[in-house]
Design a protein around this motif. Structure first.
Motif, PDB file in Angstrom:
ATOM      1  N   TYR A  36      54.801  -7.935  15.262  1.00 51.68           N
ATOM      2  CA  TYR A  36      54.406  -7.368  13.966  1.00 51.68           C
ATOM      3  C   TYR A  36      55.028  -5.996  13.719  1.00 51.68           C
ATOM      4  CZ  TYR A  36      51.069 -11.042  12.917  1.00 51.68           C
ATOM      5  OH  TYR A  36      50.512 -12.247  12.609  1.00 51.68           O
ATOM      6  N   THR A  50      50.585 -17.540   4.377  1.00 49.26           N
ATOM      7  CA  THR A  50      49.121 -17.415   4.345  1.00 49.26           C
ATOM      8  C   THR A  50      48.601 -17.743   2.936  1.00 49.26           C
ATOM      9  OG1 THR A  50      49.349 -15.099   3.790  1.00 49.26           O
ATOM     10  CG2 THR A  50      49.115 -15.631   6.128  1.00 49.26           C
ATOM     11  N   PRO A  52      46.972 -16.077   0.525  1.00 46.79           N
ATOM     12  CA  PRO A  52      47.318 -15.261  -0.649  1.00 46.79           C
ATOM     13  C   PRO A  52      48.774 -15.415  -1.073  1.00 46.79           C
ATOM     14  CG  PRO A  52      46.596 -13.864   1.207  1.00 46.79           C
ATOM     15  CD  PRO A  52      46.450 -15.275   1.643  1.00 46.79           C
ATOM     16  N   GLY A  87      48.898  -7.707   5.643  1.00 48.97           N
ATOM     17  CA  GLY A  87      50.161  -8.427   5.452  1.00 48.97           C
ATOM     18  C   GLY A  87      51.054  -7.746   4.435  1.00 48.97           C
ATOM     19  N   VAL A 114      43.624  -1.444   7.156  1.00 50.65           N
ATOM     20  CA  VAL A 114      43.733  -1.322   8.619  1.00 50.65           C
ATOM     21  C   VAL A 114      44.951  -2.128   9.041  1.00 50.65           C
ATOM     22  CG1 VAL A 114      42.621  -1.775  10.845  1.00 50.65           C
ATOM     23  CG2 VAL A 114      41.241  -1.021   8.883  1.00 50.65           C
ATOM     24  N   GLU A 115      45.988  -1.420   9.446  1.00 52.52           N
ATOM     25  CA  GLU A 115      47.278  -2.101   9.704  1.00 52.52           C
ATOM     26  C   GLU A 115      48.024  -1.367  10.819  1.00 52.52           C
ATOM     27  OE1 GLU A 115      49.176  -4.990   8.198  1.00 52.52           O
ATOM     28  OE2 GLU A 115      49.802  -4.401  10.197  1.00 52.52           O
ATOM     29  N   SER A 117      51.239  -2.461  11.850  1.00 52.46           N
ATOM     30  CA  SER A 117      52.677  -2.699  11.752  1.00 52.46           C
ATOM     31  C   SER A 117      53.358  -1.729  10.780  1.00 52.46           C
ATOM     32  CB  SER A 117      52.907  -4.142  11.260  1.00 52.46           C
ATOM     33  OG  SER A 117      54.199  -4.263  10.713  1.00 52.46           O
ATOM     34  N   LEU A 120      55.100  -3.744   7.992  1.00 51.71           N
ATOM     35  CA  LEU A 120      54.233  -4.259   6.921  1.00 51.71           C
ATOM     36  C   LEU A 120      53.602  -3.122   6.116  1.00 51.71           C
ATOM     37  CD1 LEU A 120      52.794  -7.410   8.676  1.00 51.71           C
ATOM     38  CD2 LEU A 120      54.224  -7.357   6.636  1.00 51.71           C
ATOM     39  N   GLN A 124      53.382  -2.931   2.125  1.00 48.50           N
ATOM     40  CA  GLN A 124      52.110  -2.649   1.431  1.00 48.50           C
ATOM     41  C   GLN A 124      52.234  -1.414   0.534  1.00 48.50           C
ATOM     42  OE1 GLN A 124      49.611  -2.277   4.933  1.00 48.50           O
ATOM     43  NE2 GLN A 124      50.108  -4.373   5.523  1.00 48.50           N
ATOM     44  N   ASP A 137      44.862   2.970  11.748  1.00 49.16           N
ATOM     45  CA  ASP A 137      45.376   2.171  12.875  1.00 49.16           C
ATOM     46  C   ASP A 137      44.343   1.161  13.339  1.00 49.16           C
ATOM     47  OD1 ASP A 137      47.765   3.510  12.910  1.00 49.16           O
ATOM     48  OD2 ASP A 137      47.038   5.047  14.300  1.00 49.16           O
ATOM     49  N   ASN A 152      41.727 -11.785   6.064  1.00 47.82           N
ATOM     50  CA  ASN A 152      42.270 -13.150   6.043  1.00 47.82           C
ATOM     51  C   ASN A 152      43.342 -13.250   7.115  1.00 47.82           C
ATOM     52  OD1 ASN A 152      42.582 -15.826   4.725  1.00 47.82           O
ATOM     53  ND2 ASN A 152      44.669 -15.069   4.403  1.00 47.82           N
ATOM     54  N   GLU A 153      43.181 -14.192   8.017  1.00 53.56           N
ATOM     55  CA  GLU A 153      44.129 -14.390   9.127  1.00 53.56           C
ATOM     56  C   GLU A 153      44.398 -13.081   9.877  1.00 53.56           C
ATOM     57  OE1 GLU A 153      47.232 -17.149   9.352  1.00 53.56           O
ATOM     58  OE2 GLU A 153      46.826 -18.019   7.385  1.00 53.56           O
ATOM     59  N   PHE A 154      43.358 -12.329  10.137  1.00 57.75           N
ATOM     60  CA  PHE A 154      43.457 -11.119  10.952  1.00 57.75           C
ATOM     61  C   PHE A 154      42.928 -11.390  12.356  1.00 57.75           C
ATOM     62  CE2 PHE A 154      40.962  -7.474  12.594  1.00 57.75           C
ATOM     63  CZ  PHE A 154      41.997  -6.590  12.856  1.00 57.75           C
ATOM     64  N   ALA A 157      44.848 -13.050  15.286  1.00 55.21           N
ATOM     65  CA  ALA A 157      45.961 -12.319  15.917  1.00 55.21           C
ATOM     66  C   ALA A 157      45.462 -11.365  16.997  1.00 55.21           C
ATOM     67  CB  ALA A 157      46.724 -11.533  14.845  1.00 55.21           C
TER      68      ALA A 157
HETATM   69  C1  LIG Z   1      48.815 -13.254   9.908  1.00 53.47           C
HETATM   70  S1  LIG Z   1      49.041 -11.724   9.134  1.00 53.47           S
HETATM   71  C2  LIG Z   1      47.916 -11.923   7.752  1.00 53.47           C
HETATM   72  C3  LIG Z   1      48.308 -11.077   6.593  1.00 53.47           C
HETATM   73  C4  LIG Z   1      47.422 -11.130   5.357  1.00 53.47           C
HETATM   74  N1  LIG Z   1      46.031 -10.901   5.652  1.00 53.47           N
HETATM   75  C5  LIG Z   1      47.584 -12.409   4.589  1.00 53.47           C
HETATM   76  O1  LIG Z   1      46.629 -13.176   4.510  1.00 53.47           O
HETATM   77  O2  LIG Z   1      48.693 -12.647   4.085  1.00 53.47           O
HETATM   78  C6  LIG Z   1      48.189 -10.615  10.229  1.00 53.47           C
HETATM   79  C7  LIG Z   1      48.081  -9.185   9.748  1.00 53.47           C
HETATM   80  O3  LIG Z   1      47.283  -8.424  10.656  1.00 53.47           O
HETATM   81  C8  LIG Z   1      48.030  -7.293  11.122  1.00 53.47           C
HETATM   82  N2  LIG Z   1      47.564  -7.051  12.493  1.00 53.47           N
HETATM   83  C9  LIG Z   1      47.738  -7.836  13.568  1.00 53.47           C
HETATM   84  N3  LIG Z   1      47.104  -7.314  14.644  1.00 53.47           N
HETATM   85  C10 LIG Z   1      46.516  -6.174  14.201  1.00 53.47           C
HETATM   86  C11 LIG Z   1      45.678  -5.194  14.830  1.00 53.47           C
HETATM   87  N4  LIG Z   1      45.332  -5.292  16.119  1.00 53.47           N
HETATM   88  N5  LIG Z   1      45.227  -4.177  14.081  1.00 53.47           N
HETATM   89  C12 LIG Z   1      45.557  -4.071  12.756  1.00 53.47           C
HETATM   90  N6  LIG Z   1      46.339  -4.966  12.109  1.00 53.47           N
HETATM   91  C13 LIG Z   1      46.804  -6.004  12.827  1.00 53.47           C
HETATM   92  C14 LIG Z   1      49.458  -7.723  10.998  1.00 53.47           C
HETATM   93  O4  LIG Z   1      50.369  -6.669  11.013  1.00 53.47           O
HETATM   94  C15 LIG Z   1      49.400  -8.451   9.657  1.00 53.47           C
HETATM   95  O5  LIG Z   1      49.347  -7.544   8.577  1.00 53.47           O
END
Ligand SMILES: C[S@@+](CC[C@H](N)C(=O)[O-])C[C@H]1O[C@@H](n2cnc3c(N)ncnc32)[C@H](O)[C@@H]1O
Length: 360
Positions: A36, A50, A52, A87, A114-115, A117, A120, A124, A137, A152-154, A157
């Motif tokens: 990421y 994803t 969205p 994302g 909260v991101e 990367s 990304l 954003q 962070d 969503n999909e957080f 990961a």
């Molecule tokens: C699979 S993407 C989903 C993106 C978005 N929510 C969507 O639905 O399109 C995972 C997101 O979580 C972030 N991410 C992954 N691990 C993370 C962490 N430990 N803390 C913060 N952000 C994180 C990634 O950089 C990315 O923005």
């Protein structure tokens, strides 16, 4: 150039096999080589798409969900609207556009992302510039006060650990080095007791593998405490199961396909199904209630996705109509994202059930 694989090999040679959580964390979030950290992996040209990114309908409906929750908690101003892992910022942009039908809600919102990367965050910044978001962070620096959180999909990961049952004892599945220096799974020595494995698996049959995500439970407990203290709600959407599941769901994803998870660390996404049972336990504090998980397809239909699709189709030409129909099917059909993806909500205990969960 030093690659992530060299860094992992050196660490394993120095310290012995590492946990899967350590492997996932370095592979996804290493500041220079993490998957990421390096790139924007979303969309058709990336590795996965994803909800969205499939259709604006998804974010619009969640924006309206957030607006109703804000009304249910007494319309606080300001309200912190938080997205975990945003994302490309598409979900937040669609939510905020939909929120503008309630000007007092829109005006009360302070956006927090909260991101981890940097790649990304740059995307954003462009998508959300006019809303002046603040980045974090991790969730521990979110400001005190009422908040509405979406993810969503957080959670899929976040780093997991795996435990395997052999001869009635639990061993941790670790990442070590094979004779040819390639990464491979190895088992820790047996553990006489393992407090991380839930009681429901205590007498699991030989060979059972259980996955645990402590990071997810810790985040959810902190957020639930904030909701209980200041008011608010959370919506968690991801692929996963209701709890009590055994078996390996940890996988790599590259070019929209499965990828061997220990091959080319840092070049493929790594994910595991979210254990919504564990999240519900973590979120159930004295002052909060949890709702669901419910199938994504059912949830979106309860929020009115069909009606929204019909409105969008009215002004559309043939190919756009097809696109809207196909997006509706992808988001809601049981064979697509409708059943595998689940939705769970957290609310303060005195508020009525949030939209979509009224009869759950
Ligand atoms: C699979 S993407 C989903 C993106 C978005 N929510 C969507 O639905 O399109 C995972 C997101 O979580 C972030 N991410 C992954 N691990 C993370 C962490 N430990 N803390 C913060 N952000 C994180 C990634 O950089 C990315 O923005």
């Amino acid at each position: 150039m030093i690659e992530l694989l060299d860094i992992l090999r050196r660490e394993i040679r120095l310290q012995g096999p590492i946990t899967l959580a350590r492997y996932m964390d370095l592979s996804l979030n290493h500041p220079h080589h993490g998957y990421y950290s390096k790139q924007d992996p979303l969309g058709r040209a990336g590795d996965f798409t994803t909800a969205p990114e499939i259709s604006q309908m998804f974010g619009e409906l969640i924006g309206l969900w957030a607006c109703v929750v804000w009304q249910q908690i007494g319309q606080p101003n300001p309200i912190n609207l938080v997205e975990l892992g945003p994302g490309r910022g598409t979900l937040m942009a669609d939510m905020l556009r939909a929120a503008s039908i309630a000007p007092s809600f829109r005006e009360a919102i302070a956006v927090h992302l909260v991101e981890t990367s940097p790649a990304l965050r740059a995307v954003q910044t462009e998508a959300l510039a006019s809303y002046k978001p603040r980045w974090h962070d991790n969730d521990t620096t979110l400001p005190a006060g009422p908040l509405i959180i979406v993810a969503n999909e957080f959670f899929d990961a976040l780093p997991i650990r795996q435990f395997e049952r052999r001869a009635s004892l639990w061993h941790e599945r670790l990442v070590g080095l094979a004779e040819d220096s390639q990464l491979c799974f190895v088992l820790s020595p047996p553990q006489s007791a393992n407090p991380m494995v839930p009681d429901s698996h205590k007498n699991a049959p030989e060979g059972t593998i259980v996955e645990i995500c402590l990071a997810a439970s810790n985040i959810v407990t902190r957020l639930a405490n904030t909701i209980g203290r200041y008011g608010g709600g959370a919506l968690i959407i991801d692929y996963g199961h209701d709890g009590g599941h055994a078996g390996v769901t940890f996988q790599g994803v590259k070019d929209h396909r499965g990828h061997p998870p220990l091959a080319r660390p840092g070049d493929a996404d790594l994910t595991a199904y979210v254990d919504f049972g564990a999240l519900s336990i973590a979120a159930n504090t004295v002052y909060t209630k949890t709702y669901g998980p419910m199938a994504q397809g059912v949830f979106l239909q309860k929020l009115g996705i069909r009606e929204r699709a019909e409105i969008l189709m009215k002004g559309a030409d043939g190919s756009l109509r097809d696109e809207i129909c196909s997006a509706l099917a992808r988001l809601t059909d049981a064979k697509e994202m409708g059943t595998l993806f689940k939705v769970m909500a957290i609310g303060e205990s005195k508020m009525p059930p949030p939209p979509g969960f009224e009869s759950v």
